[in-house]
Design an enzyme around this catalytic site. Structure first.
Site, PDB file in Angstrom:
ATOM      1  N   LEU A   8       0.806  -1.228   0.000  1.00 39.59           N
ATOM      2  CA  LEU A   8       0.000   0.000   0.000  1.00 39.59           C
ATOM      3  C   LEU A   8       0.832   1.269   0.000  1.00 39.59           C
ATOM      4  O   LEU A   8       0.417   2.293  -0.551  1.00 39.59           O
ATOM      5  CB  LEU A   8      -0.939   0.011   1.214  1.00 39.59           C
ATOM      6  CG  LEU A   8      -2.026  -1.065   1.258  1.00 39.59           C
ATOM      7  CD1 LEU A   8      -2.818  -0.941   2.550  1.00 39.59           C
ATOM      8  CD2 LEU A   8      -2.947  -0.967   0.054  1.00 39.59           C
ATOM      9  N   GLY A  43       7.003   4.624   4.004  1.00 41.47           N
ATOM     10  CA  GLY A  43       7.369   5.868   4.662  1.00 41.47           C
ATOM     11  C   GLY A  43       8.727   5.730   5.304  1.00 41.47           C
ATOM     12  O   GLY A  43       9.443   4.756   5.063  1.00 41.47           O
ATOM     13  N   PHE A  46       9.362   4.937   8.176  1.00 45.14           N
ATOM     14  CA  PHE A  46       9.350   3.845   9.153  1.00 45.14           C
ATOM     15  C   PHE A  46       9.549   2.482   8.506  1.00 45.14           C
ATOM     16  O   PHE A  46      10.049   1.554   9.117  1.00 45.14           O
ATOM     17  CB  PHE A  46       8.000   3.841   9.878  1.00 45.14           C
ATOM     18  CG  PHE A  46       6.832   3.830   8.918  1.00 45.14           C
ATOM     19  CD1 PHE A  46       6.371   2.656   8.362  1.00 45.14           C
ATOM     20  CD2 PHE A  46       6.216   5.020   8.558  1.00 45.14           C
ATOM     21  CE1 PHE A  46       5.320   2.650   7.466  1.00 45.14           C
ATOM     22  CE2 PHE A  46       5.156   5.028   7.665  1.00 45.14           C
ATOM     23  CZ  PHE A  46       4.709   3.839   7.114  1.00 45.14           C
ATOM     24  N   VAL A  88       3.746  -0.498   4.345  1.00 44.83           N
ATOM     25  CA  VAL A  88       2.395  -0.885   4.741  1.00 44.83           C
ATOM     26  C   VAL A  88       1.809  -1.805   3.676  1.00 44.83           C
ATOM     27  O   VAL A  88       1.935  -1.542   2.475  1.00 44.83           O
ATOM     28  CB  VAL A  88       1.483   0.348   4.903  1.00 44.83           C
ATOM     29  CG1 VAL A  88       0.071  -0.085   5.311  1.00 44.83           C
ATOM     30  CG2 VAL A  88       2.053   1.315   5.924  1.00 44.83           C
ATOM     31  N   ASP A  91       2.441  16.360  14.202  1.00 51.89           N
ATOM     32  CA  ASP A  91       2.842  16.182  12.798  1.00 51.89           C
ATOM     33  C   ASP A  91       1.626  16.218  11.887  1.00 51.89           C
ATOM     34  O   ASP A  91       1.511  15.422  10.962  1.00 51.89           O
ATOM     35  CB  ASP A  91       3.613  14.871  12.615  1.00 51.89           C
ATOM     36  CG  ASP A  91       4.359  14.825  11.270  1.00 51.89           C
ATOM     37  OD1 ASP A  91       4.670  15.909  10.732  1.00 51.89           O
ATOM     38  OD2 ASP A  91       4.619  13.719  10.770  1.00 51.89           O
TER      39      ASP A  91
END
Length: 342
Positions: A43, A46, A48, A51, A160
């Site tokens: 999907l 990022g 991190f 996904v 954020d």
């Protein structure tokens, strides 16, 4: 309730069903995510990790699996902080946490999240088939403030807020959700909290100057998002981050561009009461919801709205394209940090 450009009423679909039942979340270390979920298509990515859409084997429920790579101990602490915060945020305007898995040998943590199918709000409203009006901007802003109001009552700051973190629940309705609590912090008003992170263009002056933050820090970001949504223009953007930060510190902006010619005085007043340099003088999320501009969103639709002006999204398209490019660059940098080179 709102209206489209033809004056027809637009109903905000009710939150009659939660994404799933309330769950007591514990970090699962005895199993890995693939034991209980079927991993499906990719999907997004990022800073991190990535996904993927996933399907729970026992229930057939579709969710989102967010994989976070843990290289340093601080990264693990940050993810644990995000998990603990999300456990407190049971609200329809906030993305919900379903389960958590940790695999120390893989140095990965996987957060199972509510699946949101509508995409980013700004991406949706620039679609050529979408008609954006000020009344819809009110609806979206009101929902953002509802989510923030709940967070602030729980003494949690998002820190954020930006367009990428506002998603549409579906491709057809008008409900939105706030996502990404990776930088969120618990807040004690009696103590001083300072942060030095956030996204240029959307951070508040006190973040730039490394001064104490508070509830008003999130509301500044709401003001910027609202300004951009109504006009497609970024109120403080400079030619580089340094210039942008300097503009934010000055807190000087205007509504002189022709994009604001048909925008109501109530909308401009709403923004004026958020983009205030002194965070203690900004409206709170609760006060935002009581502001005359957002109050119109729940009032019966009067006949004059049949002549409501359509917002030209030409500038907003340019803004979104620029943000796409920035995200692509950030994703490449994230891959390099993870040791993946192309």
């Amino acid at each position: 309730m709102s209206s489209d450009a033809m004056g027809r009423r637009i109903e905000l679909e009710p939150d009659c069903e939660p994404a799933f039942e309330y769950r007591q979340i514990t970090i699962r270390k005895e199993k890995w995510v693939t034991d209980e979920f079927e991993l499906l298509e990719f999907l997004g990515r990022g800073k991190f990790g990535e996904v993927k859409r996933c399907k729970e084997k026992s229930s057939g429920r579709f969710l989102a699996a967010k994989f976070v790579s843990i290289v340093k101990e601080q990264e693990k602490k940050d993810v644990y902080n995000e998990i603990e915060i999300m456990k407190s945020l049971q609200h329809p305007r906030l993305i919900q946490l379903y389960d958590v898995y940790e695999n120390p040998s893989k140095k990965q943590i996987c957060l199972i999240l509510e699946l949101i199918n509508g995409g980013e709000l700004f991406e949706r409203v620039i679609d050529e088939n979408f008609i954006l009006t000020e009344r819809l901007c009110e609806l979206y802003t009101s929902q953002i403030c509802e989510g923030l109001n709940f967070m602030h009552k729980m003494n949690i700051l998002h820190l954020d807020l930006k367009p990428e973190n506002i998603l549409c629940l579906s491709k057809d309705g008008h409900r939105i959700k706030i996502i990404d609590f990776g930088l969120a912090r618990r807040f004690n008003p009696t103590q001083t909290l300072k942060v030095l992170f956030g996204t240029p263009e959307f951070v508040a002056p006190e973040v730039v100057s490394y001064d104490k933050v508070g509830y008003g820090t999130d509301l500044w970001s709401v003001g910027v998002i609202c300004y951009v949504l109504l006009s497609g223009l970024s109120p403080f953007m400079g030619d580089n981050d340094g210039e942008t930060y300097n503009n934010i510190t000055k807190a000087e902006f205007d509504f002189d561009d022709e994009s604001f010619d048909d925008i109501s005085d109530e909308a401009k007043d709403f923004i004026n009461k958020l983009l205030v340099k002194d965070l203690s003088k900004r409206m709170t999320a609760s006060q935002c919801l009581d502001h005359p501009w957002l109050k119109k969103s729940i009032a019966p639709t009067p006949e004059p709205l049949a002549k409501e002006k359509i917002i030209n999204t030409k500038n907003l398209r340019r803004f979104v394209i620029r943000r796409r490019w920035q995200k692509a660059v950030n994703a490449l940098l994230a891959l390099k940090r993870l040791g993946l080179n192309f």
